[in-house]
Design a protein around this motif. Structure first.
Motif, mmCIF file in Angstrom:
data_model
loop_
_atom_site.group_PDB
_atom_site.id
_atom_site.type_symbol
_atom_site.label_atom_id
_atom_site.label_comp_id
_atom_site.label_asym_id
_atom_site.label_seq_id
_atom_site.Cartn_x
_atom_site.Cartn_y
_atom_site.Cartn_z
ATOM 1 N N ARG A 103 27.303 46.154 14.142
ATOM 2 C CA ARG A 103 28.055 46.358 15.376
ATOM 3 C C ARG A 103 27.400 45.632 16.552
ATOM 4 O O ARG A 103 28.080 44.952 17.344
ATOM 5 C CB ARG A 103 28.164 47.859 15.670
ATOM 6 N N LEU A 104 26.094 45.740 16.682
ATOM 7 C CA LEU A 104 25.400 45.054 17.772
ATOM 8 C C LEU A 104 25.563 43.548 17.660
ATOM 9 O O LEU A 104 25.754 42.848 18.664
ATOM 10 C CB LEU A 104 23.914 45.433 17.771
ATOM 11 N N ASN A 105 25.482 43.024 16.435
ATOM 12 C CA ASN A 105 25.651 41.589 16.236
ATOM 13 C C ASN A 105 27.066 41.145 16.613
ATOM 14 O O ASN A 105 27.260 40.081 17.223
ATOM 15 C CB ASN A 105 25.341 41.211 14.792
ATOM 16 N N ALA A 106 28.068 41.961 16.274
ATOM 17 C CA ALA A 106 29.450 41.619 16.625
ATOM 18 C C ALA A 106 29.627 41.592 18.140
ATOM 19 O O ALA A 106 30.300 40.701 18.693
ATOM 20 C CB ALA A 106 30.414 42.623 15.988
ATOM 21 N N TRP A 107 29.020 42.557 18.843
ATOM 22 C CA TRP A 107 29.103 42.555 20.307
ATOM 23 C C TRP A 107 28.418 41.320 20.887
ATOM 24 O O TRP A 107 28.930 40.712 21.837
ATOM 25 C CB TRP A 107 28.463 43.821 20.857
ATOM 26 N N GLN A 108 27.265 40.959 20.341
ATOM 27 C CA GLN A 108 26.583 39.751 20.800
ATOM 28 C C GLN A 108 27.472 38.528 20.596
ATOM 29 O O GLN A 108 27.620 37.678 21.484
ATOM 30 C CB GLN A 108 25.264 39.568 20.023
ATOM 31 N N HIS A 109 28.058 38.415 19.405
ATOM 32 C CA HIS A 109 28.907 37.271 19.090
ATOM 33 C C HIS A 109 30.097 37.187 20.038
ATOM 34 O O HIS A 109 30.429 36.110 20.555
ATOM 35 C CB HIS A 109 29.392 37.372 17.640
ATOM 36 N N ASP A 110 30.741 38.326 20.286
ATOM 37 C CA ASP A 110 31.902 38.326 21.167
ATOM 38 C C ASP A 110 31.524 37.938 22.589
ATOM 39 O O ASP A 110 32.268 37.206 23.265
ATOM 40 C CB ASP A 110 32.562 39.710 21.166
ATOM 41 N N ALA A 111 30.386 38.410 23.052
ATOM 42 C CA ALA A 111 29.938 38.068 24.401
ATOM 43 C C ALA A 111 29.629 36.578 24.513
ATOM 44 O O ALA A 111 29.952 35.931 25.519
ATOM 45 C CB ALA A 111 28.708 38.894 24.772
ATOM 46 N N ILE A 112 29.014 36.021 23.485
ATOM 47 C CA ILE A 112 28.720 34.583 23.485
ATOM 48 C C ILE A 112 30.012 33.777 23.433
ATOM 49 O O ILE A 112 30.155 32.744 24.105
ATOM 50 C CB ILE A 112 27.801 34.228 22.300
ATOM 51 N N ALA A 113 30.982 34.238 22.656
ATOM 52 C CA ALA A 113 32.268 33.538 22.557
ATOM 53 C C ALA A 113 32.977 33.516 23.904
ATOM 54 O O ALA A 113 33.653 32.535 24.246
ATOM 55 C CB ALA A 113 33.138 34.205 21.499
ATOM 56 N N ARG A 114 32.831 34.585 24.690
ATOM 57 C CA ARG A 114 33.499 34.652 25.990
ATOM 58 C C ARG A 114 32.778 33.838 27.051
ATOM 59 O O ARG A 114 33.408 33.165 27.862
ATOM 60 C CB ARG A 114 33.594 36.107 26.462
ATOM 61 N N ALA A 115 31.462 33.920 27.078
ATOM 62 C CA ALA A 115 30.710 33.372 28.211
ATOM 63 C C ALA A 115 29.682 32.322 27.828
ATOM 64 O O ALA A 115 29.017 31.770 28.712
ATOM 65 C CB ALA A 115 30.023 34.512 28.956
ATOM 66 N N GLY A 116 29.522 32.032 26.528
ATOM 67 C CA GLY A 116 28.491 31.101 26.121
ATOM 68 C C GLY A 116 27.125 31.759 26.145
ATOM 69 O O GLY A 116 26.988 32.939 26.484
ATOM 70 N N VAL A 117 26.112 30.982 25.795
ATOM 71 C CA VAL A 117 24.758 31.532 25.762
ATOM 72 C C VAL A 117 24.236 31.736 27.173
ATOM 73 O O VAL A 117 23.897 32.837 27.583
ATOM 74 C CB VAL A 117 23.824 30.621 24.942
#
Length: 255
Positions: A103-117
């Motif tokens: 779950r934490l990894n999915a949230w990280q991935h989604d945040a990166i997809a929205r705003a980049g690194v």
């Protein structure tokens, strides 16, 4: 690959490793026999010693240059793993907390997809990193949570000490576990309050994955807890004077 025996400093008798020791010992033995850490962790799953966490462990070189680690883990279902204590404990965390780690990894991935690194992680990614690296869950009666949140250390650890028989502090962060290989009084965890009815690490994993939303986590609902103050975790804390160190057991803000 790091030389065999690089996991030798781990003392599996330590109370904070109680839930990890069975699998940890098996993996460490494979590393001592010459396996890299990724191979040892995968072998536990392949042999049925650990449930499938939904990812495989791969050498660090599998991570392409310039690709975010969290994005690679999510898209490839593979965890780049170095031959060191830090990544060894990260692998053990995946084996014991697969729902929460996923779950934490999915949230990280989604945040990166929205705003980049980006140069700044943002509140959610920052909170995830704190939990993933240095977090722990405390399942305890409400008076203990209140005392810890208020940094009333003597109340939490001396006056309410009998209540710790009803409590469990479950380390989650792999950097926290790495630091505890060489215990020192100042080691402090970011602690989340969890329901006191949780009795197993599997139950804690399910609660962390399903019972804590992204918005709540982004608010960083952590209490700082010097973990060697936990009764039963360190012989020195049998003396009440152990908690009189203001550099470790810091007074409440504004006091």
């Amino acid at each position: 690959m790091a030389p065999p025996g690089n996991l030798a400093p781990i003392d599996w008798q330590r109370p904070w490793l109680a839930d990890l020791a069975a699998l940890g010992r098996r993996a460490a033995a494979l590393v001592e026999q010459g396996a890299c850490v990724a191979e040892a962790l995968n072998a536990l799953v392949a042999a049925g010693h650990a449930p499938d966490p939904g990812v495989r462990f791969v050498p660090q070189q599998a991570l392409p240059p310039g690709l975010a680690y969290e994005q690679f883990v999510y898209e490839q279902c593979s965890v780049p793993t170095r031959d060191n204590l830090h990544d060894f404990f990260n692998g053990l965390a995946w084996l014991h907390w697969p729902l929460a780690k996923g779950r934490l990894n999915a949230w990280q991935h989604d945040a990166i997809a929205r705003a980049g690194v980006g140069a700044v992680r943002g509140p959610l990614r920052d909170a995830i990193t704190l939990l993933d690296e240095n977090g722990a869950l405390l399942c305890a009666p409400a008076p203990l949570h209140r005392a810890l949140a208020a940094r009333q250390w003597r109340q939490a650890f001396v006056e309410l000490r009998p209540l710790w028989r009803q409590a469990r502090l479950l380390p989650f962060g792999h950097a926290l576990l790495e630091k505890l290989v060489a215990p020192r009084k100042s080691i402090t965890a970011h602690v989340l309050q969890a329901p006191d009815a949780i009795a197993t690490i599997a139950g804690a994993d399910a609660w962390l994955a399903q019972g804590l939303g992204a918005e709540a986590l982004a608010a960083k609902p952590f209490n700082p807890v010097p973990v060697l103050g936990v009764p039963g975790w360190w012989a020195g804390n049998e003396s009440p004077c152990f908690y009189d160190d203001p550099l470790v057991f810091r007074p409440p803000r504004g006091a």
